[in-house]
Motif scaffolding. Structure first.
Motif, PDB file in Angstrom:
ATOM      1  N   TYR A  23       0.844  -1.188   0.000  1.00 47.98           N
ATOM      2  CA  TYR A  23       0.000   0.000   0.000  1.00 47.98           C
ATOM      3  C   TYR A  23       0.886   1.248   0.000  1.00 47.98           C
ATOM      4  CZ  TYR A  23      -4.005  -2.901   1.499  1.00 47.98           C
ATOM      5  OH  TYR A  23      -4.998  -3.838   1.578  1.00 47.98           O
ATOM      6  N   SER A  24       0.348   2.365  -0.481  1.00 51.38           N
ATOM      7  CA  SER A  24       1.035   3.649  -0.371  1.00 51.38           C
ATOM      8  C   SER A  24       1.122   4.035   1.108  1.00 51.38           C
ATOM      9  CB  SER A  24       0.263   4.731  -1.137  1.00 51.38           C
ATOM     10  OG  SER A  24       0.777   6.012  -0.838  1.00 51.38           O
ATOM     11  N   VAL A  25       2.172   4.791   1.488  1.00 51.57           N
ATOM     12  CA  VAL A  25       2.274   5.298   2.857  1.00 51.57           C
ATOM     13  C   VAL A  25       1.933   6.792   2.918  1.00 51.57           C
ATOM     14  CG1 VAL A  25       3.930   3.564   3.627  1.00 51.57           C
ATOM     15  CG2 VAL A  25       4.767   5.690   2.575  1.00 51.57           C
ATOM     16  N   ASN A  26       1.421   7.316   1.821  1.00 48.48           N
ATOM     17  CA  ASN A  26       0.963   8.698   1.796  1.00 48.48           C
ATOM     18  C   ASN A  26      -0.210   8.867   2.770  1.00 48.48           C
ATOM     19  OD1 ASN A  26      -0.894  10.954   0.559  1.00 48.48           O
ATOM     20  ND2 ASN A  26       1.130  11.273  -0.347  1.00 48.48           N
ATOM     21  N   PRO A  27      -0.370  10.038   3.401  1.00 50.47           N
ATOM     22  CA  PRO A  27      -1.496  10.263   4.316  1.00 50.47           C
ATOM     23  C   PRO A  27      -2.861   9.929   3.720  1.00 50.47           C
ATOM     24  CG  PRO A  27       0.086  12.033   4.567  1.00 50.47           C
ATOM     25  CD  PRO A  27       0.566  11.190   3.421  1.00 50.47           C
ATOM     26  N   ILE A  28      -2.996  10.071   2.402  1.00 48.58           N
ATOM     27  CA  ILE A  28      -4.260   9.719   1.748  1.00 48.58           C
ATOM     28  C   ILE A  28      -4.572   8.240   1.986  1.00 48.58           C
ATOM     29  CG2 ILE A  28      -5.411   9.475  -0.490  1.00 48.58           C
ATOM     30  CD1 ILE A  28      -3.677  11.887  -1.445  1.00 48.58           C
ATOM     31  N   ALA A  29      -3.552   7.397   1.857  1.00 46.77           N
ATOM     32  CA  ALA A  29      -3.731   5.952   2.067  1.00 46.77           C
ATOM     33  C   ALA A  29      -3.844   5.609   3.544  1.00 46.77           C
ATOM     34  CB  ALA A  29      -2.574   5.192   1.437  1.00 46.77           C
ATOM     35  N   LEU A  30      -3.074   6.307   4.378  1.00 49.53           N
ATOM     36  CA  LEU A  30      -3.086   6.024   5.819  1.00 49.53           C
ATOM     37  C   LEU A  30      -4.464   6.249   6.437  1.00 49.53           C
ATOM     38  CD1 LEU A  30       0.336   7.601   6.869  1.00 49.53           C
ATOM     39  CD2 LEU A  30      -0.224   5.175   6.806  1.00 49.53           C
ATOM     40  N   GLN A  31      -5.248   7.129   5.826  1.00 49.57           N
ATOM     41  CA  GLN A  31      -6.592   7.399   6.321  1.00 49.57           C
ATOM     42  C   GLN A  31      -7.608   6.363   5.862  1.00 49.57           C
ATOM     43  OE1 GLN A  31      -7.327  11.364   4.901  1.00 49.57           O
ATOM     44  NE2 GLN A  31      -5.868  12.307   6.305  1.00 49.57           N
ATOM     45  N   LYS A  32      -7.210   5.512   4.907  1.00 51.54           N
ATOM     46  CA  LYS A  32      -8.149   4.555   4.313  1.00 51.54           C
ATOM     47  C   LYS A  32      -7.889   3.103   4.706  1.00 51.54           C
ATOM     48  CE  LYS A  32     -10.361   7.594   1.690  1.00 51.54           C
ATOM     49  NZ  LYS A  32     -11.823   7.836   1.789  1.00 51.54           N
ATOM     50  N   VAL A  33      -6.622   2.753   4.965  1.00 54.05           N
ATOM     51  CA  VAL A  33      -6.260   1.356   5.217  1.00 54.05           C
ATOM     52  C   VAL A  33      -5.921   1.163   6.689  1.00 54.05           C
ATOM     53  CG1 VAL A  33      -4.723  -0.544   4.595  1.00 54.05           C
ATOM     54  CG2 VAL A  33      -5.364   1.157   2.872  1.00 54.05           C
ATOM     55  N   ARG A  34      -6.717   0.390   7.396  1.00 51.13           N
ATOM     56  CA  ARG A  34      -6.483   0.131   8.809  1.00 51.13           C
ATOM     57  C   ARG A  34      -5.185  -0.669   8.996  1.00 51.13           C
ATOM     58  NH1 ARG A  34     -10.750   1.119  12.053  1.00 51.13           N
ATOM     59  NH2 ARG A  34      -9.902  -0.279  13.647  1.00 51.13           N
ATOM     60  N   LYS A  35      -4.421  -0.279  10.012  1.00 49.01           N
ATOM     61  CA  LYS A  35      -3.180  -0.978  10.365  1.00 49.01           C
ATOM     62  C   LYS A  35      -2.271  -1.148   9.149  1.00 49.01           C
ATOM     63  CE  LYS A  35      -5.387  -3.433  14.194  1.00 49.01           C
ATOM     64  NZ  LYS A  35      -5.652  -4.747  14.853  1.00 49.01           N
ATOM     65  N   LEU A  36      -2.152  -0.065   8.365  1.00 47.40           N
ATOM     66  CA  LEU A  36      -1.404  -0.129   7.113  1.00 47.40           C
ATOM     67  C   LEU A  36       0.048  -0.566   7.326  1.00 47.40           C
ATOM     68  CD1 LEU A  36      -1.587   2.365   4.175  1.00 47.40           C
ATOM     69  CD2 LEU A  36       0.618   1.579   4.995  1.00 47.40           C
ATOM     70  N   PHE A  37       0.711  -0.003   8.336  1.00 48.68           N
ATOM     71  CA  PHE A  37       2.112  -0.357   8.566  1.00 48.68           C
ATOM     72  C   PHE A  37       2.262  -1.849   8.873  1.00 48.68           C
ATOM     73  CE2 PHE A  37       2.597   4.232  10.133  1.00 48.68           C
ATOM     74  CZ  PHE A  37       3.017   4.671   8.882  1.00 48.68           C
ATOM     75  N   CYS A  38       1.255  -2.437   9.509  1.00 49.74           N
ATOM     76  CA  CYS A  38       1.290  -3.870   9.834  1.00 49.74           C
ATOM     77  C   CYS A  38       0.906  -4.734   8.647  1.00 49.74           C
ATOM     78  CB  CYS A  38       0.353  -4.170  11.012  1.00 49.74           C
ATOM     79  SG  CYS A  38       0.791  -3.308  12.532  1.00 49.74           S
ATOM     80  N   GLU A  39       0.325  -4.127   7.620  1.00 53.93           N
ATOM     81  CA  GLU A  39      -0.052  -4.851   6.414  1.00 53.93           C
ATOM     82  C   GLU A  39       1.095  -4.890   5.406  1.00 53.93           C
ATOM     83  OE1 GLU A  39      -2.821  -6.475   5.624  1.00 53.93           O
ATOM     84  OE2 GLU A  39      -3.897  -6.032   7.477  1.00 53.93           O
ATOM     85  N   ASN A  40       1.903  -3.820   5.371  1.00 51.75           N
ATOM     86  CA  ASN A  40       2.928  -3.695   4.333  1.00 51.75           C
ATOM     87  C   ASN A  40       4.178  -4.524   4.617  1.00 51.75           C
ATOM     88  OD1 ASN A  40       1.384  -1.949   2.813  1.00 51.75           O
ATOM     89  ND2 ASN A  40       2.959  -0.361   2.681  1.00 51.75           N
ATOM     90  N   LYS A  41       4.912  -4.779   3.562  1.00 50.95           N
ATOM     91  CA  LYS A  41       6.243  -5.372   3.668  1.00 50.95           C
ATOM     92  C   LYS A  41       7.094  -4.473   4.558  1.00 50.95           C
ATOM     93  CE  LYS A  41      10.393  -5.939   0.821  1.00 50.95           C
ATOM     94  NZ  LYS A  41      10.954  -5.861  -0.552  1.00 50.95           N
ATOM     95  N   ARG A  42       7.886  -5.094   5.450  1.00 49.80           N
ATOM     96  CA  ARG A  42       8.687  -4.291   6.353  1.00 49.80           C
ATOM     97  C   ARG A  42       9.896  -5.075   6.855  1.00 49.80           C
ATOM     98  NH1 ARG A  42       4.036  -6.217   8.082  1.00 49.80           N
ATOM     99  NH2 ARG A  42       3.764  -7.095  10.171  1.00 49.80           N
ATOM    100  N   GLU A  43      10.873  -4.348   7.376  1.00 48.87           N
ATOM    101  CA  GLU A  43      12.070  -4.949   7.948  1.00 48.87           C
ATOM    102  C   GLU A  43      12.379  -4.218   9.256  1.00 48.87           C
ATOM    103  OE1 GLU A  43      15.237  -4.991   5.074  1.00 48.87           O
ATOM    104  OE2 GLU A  43      14.031  -6.062   3.578  1.00 48.87           O
TER     105      GLU A  43
END
Length: 300
Positions: A187-207
């Motif tokens: 998902y995008s990490v832009n504020p537009i996306a952050l307002q739409k996708v719940r727990k976005l940081f926990c959904e995205n690929k991360r290290e």
């Protein structure tokens, strides 16, 4: 329209968003949201676009991108004609003089360029994504034991826009452990996306990795990928001592985020950044500038 706080001139500015129309359509329209879930958030979509941006044919995108966003290329190590691809330009290195590091070793410096939010005395199960949406550090790390150490600590979220310098650095001297990788969406990490996708940081690929710093205790680095970020590249050597301001890694194309967690009582964040966060605004910062201070035992 995204407004942020410019610390240098103490004024609010409007962010130039790369692909703003497409971003708004994707995260606001029914068709766009369906396409997001079926195609755009998938690894294949970002990998294919990343593959194209690694090819020499993508060089034609560099000039228009620089012109549209008025980027200062005098600070880059390479000359414009020497970039092999758009990605080569995107994660370009800067001259050492471009980002001076604050000389006070007790000053907490920014790990890179971007827009910063800061939260103190955090609740691990209610970390702020945007107003009204939260997530858990346990879910973010998939490691309860490590997460528990940061209860009531400090969280910094640095969002890197596509127009920003896309390398991230160590905030102090010390040693860093191996990187743990977690698969996820894009998902995008832009504020537009952050307002739409719940727990976005926990959904995205991360290290994530634990950095044993000399002045700020054990600092947790979490790098979050985003749409079209084909790779998160770690350039540091685990267990090897690093210097303050030394590079840790970089992102390939796309907006990305680095989140730092500090143990309680380790750092005090500058008041202007805390105030703007409380008001709902990110503060624009550059690599090496002071954003806080080490707390002494008497200040805890």
């Amino acid at each position: 329209m995204i407004r942020y706080y410019n610390r240098k001139n103490k004024a609010y500015e409007i962010e130039q968003v790369a692909g703003e129309k497409a971003l708004n359509w994707t995260y606001s329209s029914p068709l766009g949201l369906n396409l997001l879930e079926i195609v755009i958030k998938k690894k294949m979509f970002s990998s294919l676009y990343g593959w194209y941006l690694d090819r020499s044919v993508s060089r034609k995108k560099i000039g228009p991108f620089i012109q549209k966003f008025n980027l200062d290329m005098s600070m880059a190590e390479k000359r414009l004609k020497d970039f092999a691809s758009f990605n080569d330009f995107f994660y370009r290195k800067l001259k050492s003089s471009a980002r001076p590091i604050d000389p006070d070793s007790h000053a907490l410096i920014s790990l890179g360029d971007g827009r910063l939010l800061a939260y103190e005395k955090i609740d691990l199960d209610n970390l702020v994504q945007v107003k009204g949406l939260t997530y858990s550090l346990r879910d973010l790390l998939k490691n309860d034991r490590v997460a528990e150490r940061y209860q009531k600590g400090t969280c910094l979220i640095l969002r890197l826009c596509p127009t920003d310098y896309h390398r991230y650095h160590f905030i102090d001297s010390g040693t860093c452990e191996n990187t743990e990788k977690i698969r996820g969406a894009y998902y995008s990490v832009n504020p537009i996306a952050l307002q739409k996708v719940r727990k976005l940081f926990c959904e995205n690929k991360r290290e994530w990795s634990t950095f044993h710093s000399d002045h700020f205790g054990d600092v947790l680095y979490v790098e979050v990928g985003a749409t079209c970020v084909g790779s998160i590249i770690q350039t540091y050597s685990p267990q090897k001592r690093v210097s303050r301001g030394e590079e840790k890694g970089y992102f390939k194309f796309g907006g990305s985020t680095v989140i730092l967690f500090f143990e309680p009582g380790r750092v005090g964040i500058d008041e202007d950044i805390l105030k703007q966060t409380e008001l709902g605004y990110e503060s624009y910062v550059l690599l090496g500038e002071k954003i806080g201070i080490k707390l002494e035992a008497s200040e805890i």
